[in-house]
Design an enzyme around this catalytic site. Structure first.
Site, short mmCIF file in Angstrom:
data_model
loop_
_atom_site.label_atom_id
_atom_site.label_comp_id
_atom_site.label_asym_id
_atom_site.label_seq_id
_atom_site.Cartn_x
_atom_site.Cartn_y
_atom_site.Cartn_z
N GLU A 36 -11.13 -0.44 3.48
CA GLU A 36 -11.87 0.80 3.62
C GLU A 36 -13.28 0.42 4.06
OE1 GLU A 36 -12.18 3.24 0.10
OE2 GLU A 36 -13.35 4.74 1.19
N ARG A 261 -4.69 -9.97 -7.43
CA ARG A 261 -5.96 -10.07 -6.74
C ARG A 261 -6.69 -11.33 -7.19
NH1 ARG A 261 -8.19 -5.15 -6.44
NH2 ARG A 261 -10.32 -5.75 -6.16
N LYS A 271 -16.77 -3.89 -4.27
CA LYS A 271 -17.72 -3.44 -3.26
C LYS A 271 -18.75 -2.50 -3.88
CE LYS A 271 -14.42 -2.45 -0.34
NZ LYS A 271 -13.67 -1.85 0.77
P1 ATP Z 1 -13.11 -3.38 -3.96
O1 ATP Z 1 -12.42 -3.03 -5.26
O2 ATP Z 1 -13.85 -4.66 -3.99
O3 ATP Z 1 -13.89 -2.27 -3.38
P2 ATP Z 1 -10.88 -2.62 -2.51
O4 ATP Z 1 -9.54 -3.06 -2.93
O5 ATP Z 1 -11.29 -1.24 -2.81
O6 ATP Z 1 -11.92 -3.67 -2.99
P3 ATP Z 1 -10.21 -2.36 0.20
O7 ATP Z 1 -11.12 -2.19 1.35
O8 ATP Z 1 -9.36 -1.23 -0.20
O9 ATP Z 1 -11.10 -2.83 -0.99
O10 ATP Z 1 -9.35 -3.67 0.35
C1 ATP Z 1 -8.66 -4.06 1.51
C2 ATP Z 1 -7.56 -4.99 1.11
O11 ATP Z 1 -8.07 -6.13 0.44
C3 ATP Z 1 -6.60 -4.32 0.15
O12 ATP Z 1 -5.29 -4.57 0.59
C4 ATP Z 1 -6.90 -4.94 -1.16
O13 ATP Z 1 -5.78 -4.98 -1.98
C5 ATP Z 1 -7.39 -6.33 -0.76
N1 ATP Z 1 -8.28 -6.87 -1.79
C6 ATP Z 1 -9.41 -6.32 -2.26
N2 ATP Z 1 -9.94 -7.08 -3.24
C7 ATP Z 1 -9.13 -8.15 -3.39
C8 ATP Z 1 -9.12 -9.30 -4.25
N3 ATP Z 1 -10.08 -9.49 -5.16
N4 ATP Z 1 -8.12 -10.18 -4.11
C9 ATP Z 1 -7.16 -10.00 -3.19
N5 ATP Z 1 -7.09 -8.95 -2.37
C10 ATP Z 1 -8.07 -8.03 -2.45
MG MG Z 2 -10.39 0.45 -2.20
#
Ligand code: ATP
Ligand code: MG
Length: 547
Positions: A36, A261, A271
């Site tokens: 995102e 994760r 983020k």
């Molecule tokens: P955050 O919680 O840090 O905002 P998010 O999961 O909301 O991260 P996205 O932009 O939705 O961020 O993530 C894009 C991809 O990266 C998703 O498929 C998510 O599962 C993966 N991802 C995010 N954080 C991790 C992590 N700590 N380890 C592995 N994969 C991750």
């Molecule tokens: Mg997200």
């Protein structure tokens, strides 16, 4: 360069089965990385990027970069650009670049299809009322009074929602599934909401936006993704993912597979939290070298290959765990050990005067550029009567097993001579201001001198030609608080005024070095004054990583 290993994991086992059973016919293995655009990518995203792109590569398949931009308020093109740059910098090239917002029309068509089937309805309950009627893990939810609206009425109301007739929150579109489902995500989840907000891509075209759980399976299906890899917290959402595509009779629908994760010690990876650090000014920006963002790691001096190596070593599994950050440090150290040249820098300078060395001579001594790799050659370093050494490398009253400078002791000055400390000069306040030493001309490095041995070797820089630099030395941004929680470390940055050998004056931004005996450093893009570089500490020399 770290070697590229061809690794296997439980996801690859699933893919192997799908290929054998022709689950997706003759279609290629197709993955995607779906961030995102609401912030910069962090090291956790790197794990997902490496997994998605390397899985596609392993099977000769494809991988898309897709911006999951269904939430207009938090998203921005600044983030889109940074994410593209980070993925490329990590060494990956996407097959197609898409935005979820490209599919908004298609998603509305699918919603209409669901309404026509009697599988979705417009609900007038407020967000709070929906929450209250959702039930709990032990109690079923209550059905909405709007649940049994006719198809015609639902079509009309959804059309009016789309046309902007209602205010934010006044109505939603819900999937009609099962208010008694043991999985709360299946209790008539909201699939469309009203938000009168400008979108970074579609501007003011839309005032209804699809919810993630509805949008994501459609995005995957439209792009012909076969294996949709996501993190474990989405496991409970998988039934809804499958429901959406089943209700729409999608042929050969993608399958969602969850993996754990990445969590790292001394690191917060959200983020939202990282954005708060940037907004509050607690760090200098998304690329502050203390940040776990890709931009921060890059500025810190990490290489793409070290990050890929790290992602490879941590592997992919179904079990959540926390990886020790010393493994990440180990990976960059391994990469730089054989890749960069060494220089002498004195962080906290103490002057040394060699009382028996001629006043008007500067000689040049030869010092190898990398102890491990002879082919990296050597350089000439000036040496004369006045030098700087680390204040740390002298003790007036030596402790046990201290082999560096102290009154009466002889040590080797790297690449030059043996020097003996004879006299300690102090200023009015009692602080040591100079050491007076003598050197033995017979002991010149490389001359084959074997008369006697000394136990300590220290580094130095020649005083007249020394180049002042600033060095930013880092500690972790987060440390463990009293209850084991992560708290900000008040001492995560120290700025040192250091003295460097002349060769460092020419360093260009982004060049990495080993500072002899100290660690690995990178020349930052900032100059603190004309031709005076700022260097960022990448990692120290000692490894605390234990296999
Ligand atoms: P955050 O919680 O840090 O905002 P998010 O999961 O909301 O991260 P996205 O932009 O939705 O961020 O993530 C894009 C991809 O990266 C998703 O498929 C998510 O599962 C993966 N991802 C995010 N954080 C991790 C992590 N700590 N380890 C592995 N994969 C991750
Ligand atoms: Mg997200």
């Amino acid at each position: 360069m770290a070697e590229e290993r061809e690794s296997s994991n439980f996801i690859h086992n699933i893919i192997d089965c799908d290929l054998e059973n022709k689950t997706y016919g003759d279609r290629p293995v197709y993955t995607r990385f779906p961030p995102e655009p609401n912030g910069y990518l962090h090291i956790g995203h790197a794990k997902s990027i490496c997994l998605n792109f390397s899985t596609a590569k392993k099977y000769g398949g494809k991988c898309n970069l897709r911006f999951d931009d269904t939430n207009p308020v938090k998203e921005d093109t600044e983030y889109v650009e940074s994410i593209k740059g980070d993925v490329k910098w990590l060494g990956f090239q996407w097959d197609e670049l898409y935005f979820a917002s490209d599919y908004f029309d298609k998603m509305v068509d699918c919603a209409i299809a669901l309404i026509k089937k009697g599988s979705a309805y417009v609900c007038d309950l407020s967000a709070e009322e929906i929450r209250m009627s959702r039930g709990t893990l032990t109690e079923p939810g209550r059905e909405s009074p709007y649940r049994n609206r006719s198809v015609e009425e639902n079509l009309r109301l959804f059309q009016e929602m789309k046309e902007g007739k209602y205010k934010d929150g006044e109505k939603v579109l819900r999937a009609k599934i099962d208010m008694a489902s043991p999985n709360i995500n299946m209790r008539d989840p909201v699939i469309y909401r009203i938000a009168h907000a400008s979108h970074h891509n579609t501007g003011d075209k839309w005032c209804i936006y699809p919810m993630y759980d509805y949008a994501h399976p459609l995005e995957d299906a439209i792009e012909q993704i076969t294996h949709s890899l996501c993190t474990l917290e989405f496991e409970d959402h998988r039934p809804l993912y499958d429901w959406v595509l089943r209700e729409l009779d999608w042929e050969m629908p993608p399958q969602q597979i969850e993996f754990a994760r990445l969590n790292l010690t001394n690191t917060v990876m959200s983020k939202r939290y990282l954005k708060a650090l940037v907004d509050s000014g607690d760090v200098e920006g998304w690329d502050d070298p203390r940040m776990p963002t890709i931009a921060g790691l890059r500025r810190r001096g990490y290489t793409p290959s070290a990050i890929r190596d790290f992602c490879d070593r941590i592997g992919v599994s179904k079990a959540n765990s926390t990886v020790d950050i010393s493994l990440l440090e180990h990976c960059i150290r391994e990469d730089l050990k054989t890749g960069v040249e060494s220089r002498m820098v004195v962080m906290d300078p103490l002057k040394v005067v060699i009382t028996n060395y001629p006043e008007d001579i500067t000689e040049e001594v030869d010092i190898e550029n990398n102890k491990e790799i002879e082919e990296m050659g050597s350089r000439k370093v000036p040496f004369s009567r006045e030098l700087y050494v680390e204040r740390d490398d002298f003790m007036e009253v030596p402790e046990k097993k201290y082999f560096r400078l102290f009154p009466g002791n002889e040590v080797r000055f790297k690449g030059a001579y043996f020097l003996t400390c004879n006299e300690v000069i102090k200023d009015g306040s009692g602080r040591i201001s100079e050491l007076h030493c003598t050197y033995d001309p017979e002991t010149k490095s490389g001359s084959g001198f074997e008369g006697r041995k000394v136990k300590g070797t220290i580094h130095w820089v020649e005083a007249k030609t020394a180049v002042p630099i600033k060095v930013r030395v880092y500690d972790y941004l987060m440390i463990e608080g009293e209850k084991g929680e992560n708290v900000m470390n008040p001492d995560s940055l120290r700025i040192m005024d250091a003295m460097a050998e002349p060769a460092l004056a020419d360093a260009s931004a982004g060049e990495r070095f080993q500072f002899f005996r100290l660690g690995y450093y990178i020349a930052d893009q900032i100059l603190y004054s004309e031709n005076h570089r700022v260097f960022n500490q990448i990692v120290d020399l000692k490894s605390s990583w234990k296999k």
